[in-house]
Design an enzyme around this catalytic site. Sequence first.
Site, PDB file in Angstrom:
ATOM      1  N   TYR A  49       9.284  50.942  70.080  1.00 27.49           N
ATOM      2  CA  TYR A  49       8.255  51.203  71.095  1.00 27.49           C
ATOM      3  C   TYR A  49       7.142  50.146  71.070  1.00 27.49           C
ATOM      4  O   TYR A  49       6.015  50.423  71.501  1.00 27.49           O
ATOM      5  CB  TYR A  49       7.677  52.599  70.897  1.00 27.49           C
ATOM      6  CG  TYR A  49       8.554  53.714  71.449  1.00 27.49           C
ATOM      7  CD1 TYR A  49       8.962  53.716  72.790  1.00 27.49           C
ATOM      8  CD2 TYR A  49       8.974  54.770  70.642  1.00 27.49           C
ATOM      9  CE1 TYR A  49       9.759  54.735  73.305  1.00 27.49           C
ATOM     10  CE2 TYR A  49       9.771  55.800  71.152  1.00 27.49           C
ATOM     11  CZ  TYR A  49      10.154  55.772  72.486  1.00 27.49           C
ATOM     12  OH  TYR A  49      10.930  56.786  72.999  1.00 27.49           O
ATOM     13  N   HIS A 115      15.595  59.134  75.832  1.00 21.58           N
ATOM     14  CA  HIS A 115      15.190  57.732  76.040  1.00 21.58           C
ATOM     15  C   HIS A 115      16.369  56.969  76.629  1.00 21.58           C
ATOM     16  O   HIS A 115      17.514  57.210  76.249  1.00 21.58           O
ATOM     17  CB  HIS A 115      14.807  57.068  74.706  1.00 21.58           C
ATOM     18  CG  HIS A 115      14.657  55.584  74.839  1.00 21.58           C
ATOM     19  ND1 HIS A 115      13.479  54.993  75.252  1.00 21.58           N
ATOM     20  CD2 HIS A 115      15.551  54.574  74.689  1.00 21.58           C
ATOM     21  CE1 HIS A 115      13.665  53.682  75.331  1.00 21.58           C
ATOM     22  NE2 HIS A 115      14.916  53.400  74.987  1.00 21.58           N
ATOM     23  N   GLU A 126      17.431  46.943  72.229  1.00 17.64           N
ATOM     24  CA  GLU A 126      17.477  48.277  71.618  1.00 17.64           C
ATOM     25  C   GLU A 126      18.835  48.562  70.977  1.00 17.64           C
ATOM     26  O   GLU A 126      18.902  49.148  69.896  1.00 17.64           O
ATOM     27  CB  GLU A 126      17.115  49.332  72.675  1.00 17.64           C
ATOM     28  CG  GLU A 126      15.647  49.212  73.099  1.00 17.64           C
ATOM     29  CD  GLU A 126      15.271  50.017  74.328  1.00 17.64           C
ATOM     30  OE1 GLU A 126      16.142  50.739  74.882  1.00 17.64           O
ATOM     31  OE2 GLU A 126      14.099  49.936  74.749  1.00 17.64           O
TER      32      GLU A 126
END
Length: 148
Positions: A49, A115, A126
Amino acid sequence: MEKTFIMVKPDGVQRNLIGEIVARFEKKGFRLVGAKLMQISTALAEEHYGEHKDKPFFGELTGFITSAPVFAMVWEGENVIATARKMMGATNPAESDIGTIRGDFGLTVGKNVIHGSDSPESAEREIGLFFNESDLLDYNKDQNQWIY
Ligand code: DAT
Ligand code: MG
């Protein structure tokens, strides 16, 4: 083929939504290429994040995402990044359309169930943060001839 990173957040795991969420992506026609139940470290949460590190909710967000296990996945298919975002719904479940995952299962932005990567660049970043190349399987799925 395009890949994206999808994660059932701690609230989704606690509320028994893993199966429901996996089922939606399976039924849409996407192919699961990697998955694991894991508890995120603070370091990984802060890196994942990182774009939000100066936001007032950053501490709450990293605290929440590390508070209990998450179910991390990589899904593959045509346009999977943008389509998964549509299937998730708007960030704030109060504004997500009914029929989307957040619209159907969430009420508050701090606990919005899922997410998903928002661009090809974040998907690559990611996936790399959560999975090794060897965790991702390339396998034949006979359904694909009925999808593509
Ligand atoms: P998304 O998860 O839809 O990509 P984002 O990247 O803007 O949304 O924010 C990441 C997460 O941070 C989001 O899923 C929930 C939390 N969040 C966003 N805005 C927030 C706010 N105003 N208050 C509390 N948490 C928030
Ligand atoms: Mg985001």
